[in-house]
Scaffold this motif. Structure first.
Motif, PDB file in Angstrom:
ATOM      1  N   UNK A 165      73.168  31.327  69.726  1.00 45.54           N
ATOM      2  CA  UNK A 165      72.542  31.451  68.412  1.00 45.54           C
ATOM      3  C   UNK A 165      72.215  32.896  68.090  1.00 45.54           C
ATOM      4  N   UNK A 166      72.208  33.199  66.792  1.00 45.08           N
ATOM      5  CA  UNK A 166      71.775  34.519  66.327  1.00 45.08           C
ATOM      6  C   UNK A 166      70.733  34.313  65.236  1.00 45.08           C
ATOM      7  N   UNK A 167      69.927  35.325  65.046  1.00 42.25           N
ATOM      8  CA  UNK A 167      68.924  35.277  63.982  1.00 42.25           C
ATOM      9  C   UNK A 167      69.571  35.804  62.714  1.00 42.25           C
ATOM     10  N   UNK A 168      69.580  35.005  61.693  1.00 41.70           N
ATOM     11  CA  UNK A 168      70.199  35.397  60.434  1.00 41.70           C
ATOM     12  C   UNK A 168      69.340  36.430  59.718  1.00 41.70           C
ATOM     13  N   UNK A 169      69.992  37.296  58.976  1.00 39.81           N
ATOM     14  CA  UNK A 169      69.295  38.298  58.186  1.00 39.81           C
ATOM     15  C   UNK A 169      68.614  37.678  56.979  1.00 39.81           C
ATOM     16  N   UNK A 170      67.909  38.470  56.183  1.00 38.96           N
ATOM     17  CA  UNK A 170      67.152  37.928  55.050  1.00 38.96           C
ATOM     18  C   UNK A 170      68.038  37.273  53.986  1.00 38.96           C
ATOM     19  N   UNK A 171      69.291  37.653  53.892  1.00 40.66           N
ATOM     20  CA  UNK A 171      70.179  37.048  52.897  1.00 40.66           C
ATOM     21  C   UNK A 171      70.917  35.823  53.437  1.00 40.66           C
ATOM     22  N   UNK A 172      70.768  35.554  54.733  1.00 42.26           N
ATOM     23  CA  UNK A 172      71.396  34.385  55.335  1.00 42.26           C
ATOM     24  C   UNK A 172      72.910  34.458  55.394  1.00 42.26           C
TER      25      UNK A 172
END
Length: 62
Positions: free
Chosen positions: A39-46
């Motif tokens: 898994x990765x953490x998505x940025x603010x824009x997804x």
């Protein structure tokens, strides 16, 4: 990374990728394929995917 001889390539991949990673190992007559998905953490824009994956193939030299 070069790994020669016996050992646990899936275990090495799991230690490097982390506890949340999914690791699979497939052996054929001449090759070993290790695939990893984590898994990765998505940025603010997804715009990033929820998971990234990759694989590597090593040829057996007998």
């Amino acid at each position: 990374m070069v790994h020669r001889g016996g050992g646990d390539p899936a275990g090495v991949a799991q230690r490097v990728a982390g506890a949340a990673a999914q690791v699979s190992l497939n052996r054929s007559n001449q090759a070993v394929t290790v695939s990893v998905s984590c898994p990765v953490i998505s940025g603010p824009l997804g715009v990033l995917p929820a998971r990234v994956s990759g694989s590597a193939v090593g040829m057996l030299n007998e």
